[in-house]
Design a protein around this motif. Structure first.
Motif, mmCIF file in Angstrom:
data_model
loop_
_atom_site.group_PDB
_atom_site.id
_atom_site.type_symbol
_atom_site.label_atom_id
_atom_site.label_comp_id
_atom_site.label_asym_id
_atom_site.label_seq_id
_atom_site.Cartn_x
_atom_site.Cartn_y
_atom_site.Cartn_z
ATOM 1 N N ALA A 56 0.800 -1.223 0.000
ATOM 2 C CA ALA A 56 0.000 0.000 0.000
ATOM 3 C C ALA A 56 0.834 1.275 0.000
ATOM 4 O O ALA A 56 0.279 2.371 0.011
ATOM 5 C CB ALA A 56 -0.929 -0.002 1.215
ATOM 6 N N GLY A 57 2.146 1.130 0.040
ATOM 7 C CA GLY A 57 2.998 2.316 0.113
ATOM 8 C C GLY A 57 2.892 3.037 1.450
ATOM 9 O O GLY A 57 3.261 4.191 1.572
ATOM 10 N N ASP A 58 2.363 2.335 2.455
ATOM 11 C CA ASP A 58 2.143 2.915 3.790
ATOM 12 C C ASP A 58 3.349 2.635 4.682
ATOM 13 O O ASP A 58 3.791 1.494 4.795
ATOM 14 C CB ASP A 58 0.878 2.312 4.396
ATOM 15 C CG ASP A 58 0.533 2.880 5.755
ATOM 16 O OD1 ASP A 58 1.069 3.948 6.125
ATOM 17 O OD2 ASP A 58 -0.282 2.251 6.458
ATOM 18 N N SER A 59 3.860 3.673 5.325
ATOM 19 C CA SER A 59 5.059 3.508 6.155
ATOM 20 C C SER A 59 4.764 3.503 7.653
ATOM 21 O O SER A 59 5.692 3.545 8.463
ATOM 22 C CB SER A 59 6.067 4.612 5.834
ATOM 23 O OG SER A 59 5.534 5.873 6.182
ATOM 24 N N THR A 60 3.505 3.422 8.043
ATOM 25 C CA THR A 60 3.145 3.509 9.464
ATOM 26 C C THR A 60 3.856 2.459 10.308
ATOM 27 O O THR A 60 4.475 2.783 11.324
ATOM 28 C CB THR A 60 1.620 3.388 9.645
ATOM 29 O OG1 THR A 60 0.981 4.400 8.872
ATOM 30 C CG2 THR A 60 1.224 3.523 11.102
ATOM 31 N N MET A 61 3.767 1.210 9.920
ATOM 32 C CA MET A 61 4.392 0.145 10.725
ATOM 33 C C MET A 61 5.917 0.232 10.665
ATOM 34 O O MET A 61 6.600 -0.113 11.624
ATOM 35 C CB MET A 61 3.911 -1.230 10.276
ATOM 36 C CG MET A 61 2.440 -1.461 10.554
ATOM 37 S SD MET A 61 1.951 -1.114 12.257
ATOM 38 C CE MET A 61 2.376 -2.638 13.026
ATOM 39 N N ALA A 62 6.444 0.716 9.557
ATOM 40 C CA ALA A 62 7.889 0.911 9.449
ATOM 41 C C ALA A 62 8.358 1.968 10.450
ATOM 42 O O ALA A 62 9.415 1.826 11.072
ATOM 43 C CB ALA A 62 8.271 1.299 8.025
ATOM 44 N N VAL A 63 7.556 3.013 10.614
ATOM 45 C CA VAL A 63 7.887 4.047 11.606
ATOM 46 C C VAL A 63 7.832 3.457 13.004
ATOM 47 O O VAL A 63 8.733 3.677 13.828
ATOM 48 C CB VAL A 63 6.948 5.266 11.475
ATOM 49 C CG1 VAL A 63 7.125 6.221 12.650
ATOM 50 C CG2 VAL A 63 7.187 5.980 10.159
ATOM 51 N N TYR A 64 6.784 2.685 13.297
ATOM 52 C CA TYR A 64 6.690 2.053 14.619
ATOM 53 C C TYR A 64 7.866 1.116 14.879
ATOM 54 O O TYR A 64 8.434 1.096 15.971
ATOM 55 C CB TYR A 64 5.369 1.281 14.768
ATOM 56 C CG TYR A 64 4.139 2.144 14.843
ATOM 57 C CD1 TYR A 64 4.170 3.436 15.380
ATOM 58 C CD2 TYR A 64 2.919 1.678 14.374
ATOM 59 C CE1 TYR A 64 3.035 4.221 15.454
ATOM 60 C CE2 TYR A 64 1.774 2.458 14.440
ATOM 61 C CZ TYR A 64 1.837 3.726 14.983
ATOM 62 O OH TYR A 64 0.706 4.493 15.048
ATOM 63 N N ALA A 65 8.229 0.331 13.870
ATOM 64 C CA ALA A 65 9.372 -0.578 14.010
ATOM 65 C C ALA A 65 10.647 0.208 14.294
ATOM 66 O O ALA A 65 11.452 -0.184 15.153
ATOM 67 C CB ALA A 65 9.539 -1.421 12.743
ATOM 68 N N SER A 66 10.822 1.312 13.616
ATOM 69 C CA SER A 66 12.018 2.127 13.793
ATOM 70 C C SER A 66 12.041 2.799 15.162
ATOM 71 O O SER A 66 13.081 2.828 15.831
ATOM 72 C CB SER A 66 12.100 3.185 12.699
ATOM 73 O OG SER A 66 12.181 2.568 11.439
ATOM 74 N N LEU A 67 10.910 3.351 15.583
ATOM 75 C CA LEU A 67 10.851 3.995 16.892
ATOM 76 C C LEU A 67 11.121 2.997 18.017
ATOM 77 O O LEU A 67 11.908 3.278 18.927
ATOM 78 C CB LEU A 67 9.487 4.663 17.099
ATOM 79 C CG LEU A 67 9.242 5.945 16.322
ATOM 80 C CD1 LEU A 67 7.780 6.381 16.442
ATOM 81 C CD2 LEU A 67 10.172 7.048 16.799
#
Length: 132
Positions: free
Chosen positions: A80-91
């Protein structure tokens, strides 16, 4: 193919988190006694000496969550081109690294602390990319 090219840095960051944290978490599960023994010795002369098993368990859970969030992050980026979970993983990865950094500093393992700072820098740079 465009999705991979457009999200290349983000995908590489997620793979970095998976390799770093999921591998470390799996290693702790597979060799709990060996890790616990080494860490008990490592922290034997610090204020953390009596809490090593609890702290190791907390770090284990956080590392596994970081890796799993990164896997979901890759899926969301590709589908989906959504980075929400990627941000959570990074944080969460950054917070986990700060916990590890604190432990290394308390144990006066400054070389180990420096290594963690290198990982932390990758995560912070990745967060800048994810948030832009």
């Amino acid at each position: 193919m465009d999705t991979i090219l457009n999200n290349g840095i983000e995908l590489l960051l997620m793979l970095f988190i998976i390799i770093t944290f999921l591998q470390s978490g799996i290693d702790k599960v597979v060799d709990w006694k060996g890790n616990l023994s080494w860490l008990n010795e490592h922290f034997s002369k610090s204020i953390l000496a009596g809490t090593v098993p609890l702290l190791l368990g907390i770090v284990l859970v956080l590392e596994l969550i970081c890796g799993l969030l990164a896997i979901v992050g890759i899926y969301q980026l590709l589908s989906a081109g959504d980075s929400t979970m990627a941000v959570y993983a990074s944080l969460l990865s950054g917070l986990t690294l700060l916990m590890l950094l604190f432990g290394q500093r308390v144990a006066k393992d400054y070389a180990g602390a420096l290594t963690i700072v290198c990982y932390f820098m990758v995560i912070v740079i990745g967060l800048f990319v994810l948030r832009s």
